[in-house]
Design an enzyme around this catalytic site. Structure first.
Site, PDB file in Angstrom:
ATOM      1  N   HIS A 124       1.032  -1.241  -0.507  1.00  0.00           N
ATOM      2  CA  HIS A 124       0.277  -0.141  -0.096  1.00  0.00           C
ATOM      3  C   HIS A 124       1.005   1.321   0.009  1.00  0.00           C
ATOM      4  O   HIS A 124       0.122   1.972   0.425  1.00  0.00           O
ATOM      5  CB  HIS A 124      -0.948   0.050   1.338  1.00  0.00           C
ATOM      6  CG  HIS A 124      -2.033  -0.994   0.614  1.00  0.00           C
ATOM      7  ND1 HIS A 124      -2.801  -1.419   2.207  1.00  0.00           N
ATOM      8  CD2 HIS A 124      -2.214  -1.477   0.111  1.00  0.00           C
ATOM      9  CE1 HIS A 124      -3.839  -2.261   1.835  1.00  0.00           C
ATOM     10  NE2 HIS A 124      -3.783  -2.156   0.178  1.00  0.00           N
ATOM     11  N   CYS A 146      10.520  16.829 -12.718  1.00  0.00           N
ATOM     12  CA  CYS A 146      11.360  17.703 -11.721  1.00  0.00           C
ATOM     13  C   CYS A 146      11.060  16.531 -10.755  1.00  0.00           C
ATOM     14  O   CYS A 146       9.671  15.635 -10.885  1.00  0.00           O
ATOM     15  CB  CYS A 146      10.549  18.502 -11.519  1.00  0.00           C
ATOM     16  SG  CYS A 146       8.632  18.870 -11.560  1.00  0.00           S
ATOM     17  N   CYS A 159       4.052  22.194  -7.497  1.00  0.00           N
ATOM     18  CA  CYS A 159       5.260  22.732  -8.409  1.00  0.00           C
ATOM     19  C   CYS A 159       4.800  24.506  -9.052  1.00  0.00           C
ATOM     20  O   CYS A 159       4.246  25.271  -9.278  1.00  0.00           O
ATOM     21  CB  CYS A 159       4.727  22.002  -9.858  1.00  0.00           C
ATOM     22  SG  CYS A 159       6.150  23.003 -11.073  1.00  0.00           S
TER      23      CYS A 159
HETATM   24  P1  OAD Z   1      -7.432  -3.546  10.291  1.00  0.00           P
HETATM   25  O1  OAD Z   1      -7.489  -1.779  11.149  1.00  0.00           O
HETATM   26  O2  OAD Z   1      -8.566  -3.436   9.044  1.00  0.00           O
HETATM   27  O3  OAD Z   1      -7.554  -4.406  10.960  1.00  0.00           O
HETATM   28  C1  OAD Z   1      -6.198  -4.049  12.302  1.00  0.00           C
HETATM   29  C2  OAD Z   1      -7.065  -6.367  12.761  1.00  0.00           C
HETATM   30  O4  OAD Z   1      -5.466  -6.084  13.928  1.00  0.00           O
HETATM   31  C3  OAD Z   1      -8.158  -6.269  13.393  1.00  0.00           C
HETATM   32  O5  OAD Z   1      -8.078  -7.777  12.777  1.00  0.00           O
HETATM   33  C4  OAD Z   1      -7.365  -6.190  14.554  1.00  0.00           C
HETATM   34  O6  OAD Z   1      -8.169  -7.072  15.241  1.00  0.00           O
HETATM   35  C5  OAD Z   1      -6.159  -6.715  14.198  1.00  0.00           C
HETATM   36  N1  OAD Z   1      -5.154  -6.726  16.399  1.00  0.00           N
HETATM   37  C6  OAD Z   1      -5.708  -5.137  16.514  1.00  0.00           C
HETATM   38  N2  OAD Z   1      -4.656  -5.319  17.416  1.00  0.00           N
HETATM   39  C7  OAD Z   1      -3.749  -5.542  16.843  1.00  0.00           C
HETATM   40  C8  OAD Z   1      -2.439  -6.635  18.115  1.00  0.00           C
HETATM   41  N3  OAD Z   1      -1.577  -5.753  18.943  1.00  0.00           N
HETATM   42  N4  OAD Z   1      -1.885  -7.447  17.339  1.00  0.00           N
HETATM   43  C9  OAD Z   1      -1.906  -8.593  16.342  1.00  0.00           C
HETATM   44  N5  OAD Z   1      -3.610  -7.881  15.694  1.00  0.00           N
HETATM   45  C10 OAD Z   1      -4.053  -6.963  16.054  1.00  0.00           C
HETATM   46  O7  OAD Z   1      -5.957  -2.921   9.353  1.00  0.00           O
HETATM   47  P2  OAD Z   1      -5.265  -3.888   7.900  1.00  0.00           P
HETATM   48  O8  OAD Z   1      -6.525  -5.162   7.851  1.00  0.00           O
HETATM   49  O9  OAD Z   1      -4.247  -3.619   7.602  1.00  0.00           O
HETATM   50  O10 OAD Z   1      -5.549   0.519   3.283  1.00  0.00           O
HETATM   51  O11 OAD Z   1      -6.294  -3.065   6.867  1.00  0.00           O
HETATM   52  C11 OAD Z   1      -6.101  -2.714   5.314  1.00  0.00           C
HETATM   53  C12 OAD Z   1      -5.828  -1.882   4.983  1.00  0.00           C
HETATM   54  O12 OAD Z   1      -6.599  -0.728   5.057  1.00  0.00           O
HETATM   55  C13 OAD Z   1      -5.231  -0.747   5.047  1.00  0.00           C
HETATM   56  O13 OAD Z   1      -3.898  -0.950   4.453  1.00  0.00           O
HETATM   57  C14 OAD Z   1      -5.571   1.282   5.051  1.00  0.00           C
HETATM   58  C15 OAD Z   1      -7.014   0.174   4.935  1.00  0.00           C
HETATM   59  O14 OAD Z   1      -7.811   1.346   4.854  1.00  0.00           O
HETATM   60  C16 OAD Z   1      -4.849   1.697   2.797  1.00  0.00           C
HETATM   61  O15 OAD Z   1      -3.635   2.294   3.478  1.00  0.00           O
HETATM   62  C17 OAD Z   1      -4.138   2.381   1.342  1.00  0.00           C
END
Ligand code: OAD
Length: 252
Positions: A124, A146, A159
């Protein structure tokens, strides 16, 4: 919220035997470093902010200053965060086992790199990367004429010649993932013996499709997450623990 000894032993055994280990991390990986996740009910960013406004090109064009400022405050927060024990455990395992791990992340923070991991596949983009919003009128293909470092400071920087604005180099909703990174991630998923999925809700594709790809190619899939996720059904083993606590236990 602990891993049973039997499950831990099984996962460790799979990892120890693996010719290739593929690790795919999401926002939960950095939660214990103080970086908020997106979808956790308490403290998740998309519970407090509107992703249509803050994570789409249309939202940026509608209010560039607001969106630029939001990413600037995220940059400040992440710059103050430190890699946690999970980031460190992954980096140390990579160092002890050269060439055996592919580390894929959806995270735009640089905490894996700061923990010492090399060749991180960033699906991402990067929070600290700048790029131009639009193609420059003087852009004849290949590299832009640039660099964003020449932009006039502002919110956002722009820019002086053509008015083009700088945007953060993260992948927004509706945008394609960087082709090389996606290819590298799919290749690694297809060619691993164990896929370890850490701290992702499994809500965002194509990243969320990697564990199934790995499973269909014959890999064991292990999910490490303190809460249920959309990837639990794809996993052979679900470990209910956090990244900072569980990874040092798994990657001994
Ligand atoms: P989410 O916020 O959707 O999910 C986070 C996950 O981390 C959840 O399943 C939680 O249960 C888990 N979690 C929380 N605390 C934790 C810990 N201490 N250890 C392990 N797991 C834990 O985040 P993503 O799945 O990464 O996109 O989200 C995917 C994408 O959605 C992101 O990359 C972002 C967002 O929109 C972009 O920025 C392009």
């Amino acid at each position: 919220m602990t891993i049973t000894n039997a499950d831990l032993d099984t996962a460790r055994e799979w990892i120890a035997q693996a010719r290739r280990l593929c690790v795919s991390t999401g926002a939960g990986m950095s939660a214990e470093s103080g970086v908020p996740t997106f979808r956790d009910a308490l403290g998740g960013m998309w519970a407090r902010f509107d992703p249509q406004q803050l994570a789409t090109e249309a939202g940026y064009r509608a209010d560039p200053q607001l969106v630029w400022d939001w990413y600037a405050s995220r940059r400040e927060g992440v710059a103050q965060a430190q890699p946690n024990g999970g980031h460190v455990a992954l980096a140390e395992w990579q160092r002890r086992h050269p060439g055996r791990m592919t580390l894929i992340t959806q995270n735009v923070d640089d905490l894996h790199q700061r923990a010492g991991s090399d060749d991180v596949v960033c699906l991402h983009g990067g929070l600290f990367v700048d790029r131009w919003l639009d193609p420059c009128p003087r852009w004849k293909g290949g590299q832009p004429p640039c660099d964003t470092s020449t932009a006039t400071p502002g919110r956002p920087p722009h820019c002086e010649t053509c008015g083009n604005r700088v945007r953060p180099g993260v992948v927004w909703f509706g945008e394609a993932l960087p082709g090389q990174a996606l290819q590298a991630a799919e290749d690694a998923a297809n060619d691993c013996d164990v896929m370890l999925v850490v701290g992702t809700s499994g809500a965002v594709y194509p990243a969320a499709g990697l564990p199934l790809l790995a499973r269909q190619a014959g890999a064991k899939v292990v999910v490490l997450n303190p809460q249920p996720s959309e990837l639990d059904d794809t996993a052979h083993l679900v470990l209910r623990d956090t990244a900072a606590h569980g990874l040092p236990l798994l990657l001994t």
